[in-house]
Design a protein around this motif. Sequence first.
Motif, PDB file in Angstrom:
ATOM      1  N   ASP A  44     -50.884  -5.018 -11.488  1.00 21.55           N
ATOM      2  CA  ASP A  44     -51.813  -4.482 -10.305  1.00 21.55           C
ATOM      3  C   ASP A  44     -51.027  -4.151  -9.239  1.00 21.55           C
ATOM      4  O   ASP A  44     -50.899  -5.458  -8.435  1.00 21.55           O
ATOM      5  CB  ASP A  44     -53.115  -5.187 -10.630  1.00 21.55           C
ATOM      6  CG  ASP A  44     -54.166  -4.069  -9.959  1.00 21.55           C
ATOM      7  OD1 ASP A  44     -54.037  -3.402  -8.957  1.00 21.55           O
ATOM      8  OD2 ASP A  44     -55.291  -4.052 -10.766  1.00 21.55           O
ATOM      9  N   THR A  85     -56.931   1.735  -9.114  1.00 23.63           N
ATOM     10  CA  THR A  85     -56.735   0.898 -10.010  1.00 23.63           C
ATOM     11  C   THR A  85     -57.206   1.635 -11.581  1.00 23.63           C
ATOM     12  O   THR A  85     -56.582   1.416 -12.280  1.00 23.63           O
ATOM     13  CB  THR A  85     -57.443  -0.724  -9.826  1.00 23.63           C
ATOM     14  OG1 THR A  85     -56.735  -1.009  -8.727  1.00 23.63           O
ATOM     15  CG2 THR A  85     -57.344  -1.274 -11.157  1.00 23.63           C
ATOM     16  N   HIS A 371     -50.420   1.369  -9.776  1.00 20.24           N
ATOM     17  CA  HIS A 371     -49.977   2.115  -8.384  1.00 20.24           C
ATOM     18  C   HIS A 371     -49.110   1.232  -7.895  1.00 20.24           C
ATOM     19  O   HIS A 371     -49.133  -0.059  -7.964  1.00 20.24           O
ATOM     20  CB  HIS A 371     -51.194   2.323  -7.607  1.00 20.24           C
ATOM     21  CG  HIS A 371     -52.304   1.376  -7.367  1.00 20.24           C
ATOM     22  ND1 HIS A 371     -52.082   0.240  -6.595  1.00 20.24           N
ATOM     23  CD2 HIS A 371     -53.463   0.908  -8.014  1.00 20.24           C
ATOM     24  CE1 HIS A 371     -52.966  -0.774  -6.625  1.00 20.24           C
ATOM     25  NE2 HIS A 371     -53.777  -0.576  -7.693  1.00 20.24           N
TER      26      HIS A 371
HETATM   27 ZN   LIG Z   1     -54.877  -1.549  -8.853  1.00 21.50          ZN
END
Ligand SMILES: [Zn+2]
Length: 572
Positions: A44, A85, A371
């Motif tokens: 993430d 996300t 991202h």
């Molecule tokens: Zn994220």
Amino acid sequence: MSATKSISVLKRSFSISVLAALMAAGPNALASEQPKLILQITVDALRGDLPGRFDNVLGEGGFRYLMNDGIHYTNAHYQHANTETIVGHASLATGTVPAAHGMVGNVWFDRELGRLAYNIEDSAYHLLTVGADVDQKTEIDPTQRAAKVDGRSPNNMLTSTFSDEMAVHFAGRSKIFAVSVKDRGAVSLAGHAGKAFWFSKAGGEFVTSSYYYDQYPEWVNKWNARDPASSYSGKSWELLHQPSKYMFGDADDREYETDLAGFGRVFPHAYGEADDKYFTTKLTLSPAGDELTLDFAKTLLDEEQLGQDDVPDFLAISFSSTDYVGHMFGASSLEIEDNMARLDRTLADLFAYVDQKVGLANTLIVLSADHGQPDAPGYLNSLGIDRAHYFDTDTLDRTPAIEALKKQFGFGEELIEAYFQPYVYLNRELISEKGLDQASVENAVAEELRKFKGVAEAVSSTALRTASLPDTVLMRSILRNFHPKRSGDIYLVFEPDVFINDFDGLIVASTHGSPWRYDTYVPVIFAGAGLPAMKVSRAVTPYDIAATLANYLGTKPPSGAIGTPLAEVLEK
Ligand SMILES: [Zn+2]
């Protein structure tokens, strides 16, 4: 050459008994006809440059294995505007953009429900642990801004995932699992046919919903009863190496870093005792969250016997810590640097485990991110980049220009009902009560917003549906984010290095979500399964991953997939 081609050659040149002997020699002896396991790792908020940037603190077998032994795409960017996300995870899973898969943001205002909705909420499927969906202890979760619906499912994701295609192709015989600290990091990748587990800060354990199970598998109960989270009680997140080894070793204390409930801005960051109200939250704001995810994933791999037969299985793991650490301390901090060192160890541990249980030669690994992440304005300011700053969205409705518009349309109350990244929501009730035309009001407000200092673009949904828009990179990215039933009234884009300093109610160092390159840039790395070592600088997208995996296994592509299969992975 594909794995399928290579085995057909092998079959011709070896007798069956030789082949059997090789197979019996251990999981590494020979790659089977197809990989036994697809291991899809998402980190993430891992911006594309970060692993190489912090090479000084990396060990062997983790990122170095991926970057030196795998196919490393060094120029991969998302092409949708809202780099949040769920949007990224759904794009990785489905190989397409939010306009098709429908996950346009972490939250959106659901006009039918008349309230804010969380991306994977589903009241039809309750969590197996009551109350586990709500982080009642802190505000650091987008569920806080949405109504508290006890239930999660992938049903809001409108197109099929690669994992769905595996289920369909192999007649349900592929085992499909996804694990993450974040519910949306797991539910998205498990798809509609697989099973997802995620970490509940409320109970410090991994949970799931009735979409997947009627009751927990026994091994999950056992894992939760073992309570690995409590082993961090009274401990601290400490530096892995001597401070001199780090790029930011002498820059630990920065005033713009977040100090949540005594976690502190400098090492060591104390977790507190297990019964402390913020204990589990602090675990997620540090590499401990990833370590717990790894522990759970290893148990899952064993207990569900992934990669142990001839039908390929799928395991997705989304590591969330890099995102939380980035939000709290920024992408250029001692914390993000040490987090990389520890994530690297976590990955090395995972790969060694998979090698032992399945064999890396039998495992196709792909790593990417949902991202990138921006640098904190304070860090940029310290380098003389003065234009970086925070934007206060609360002022949007009170500016003279908007006040003038209200007067023009005869509004006494709020015209702008809400701003939830990335959309502005107008007070539609009032607009219709006054007999005004929604499209005209949208366009008038967008035109005023466009004049704001720090705003790069404001485009109304009506314009996206009907007008001929300027053909720019930015406009195309907003269009790729547009879903008629879910998108808000006006898409607002801030200029590069202009940020909303509000992460779900908490003031933080940095917030991603823009269409700019620091937020769209992610690594894409394929490794294992006999792939060659290669660095590829050609422009690719994360949407290509699902298309590549489908092509590799010979399944049909996911229903909305727009990605291009990556030749380097498929042809030798
Ligand atoms: Zn994220």
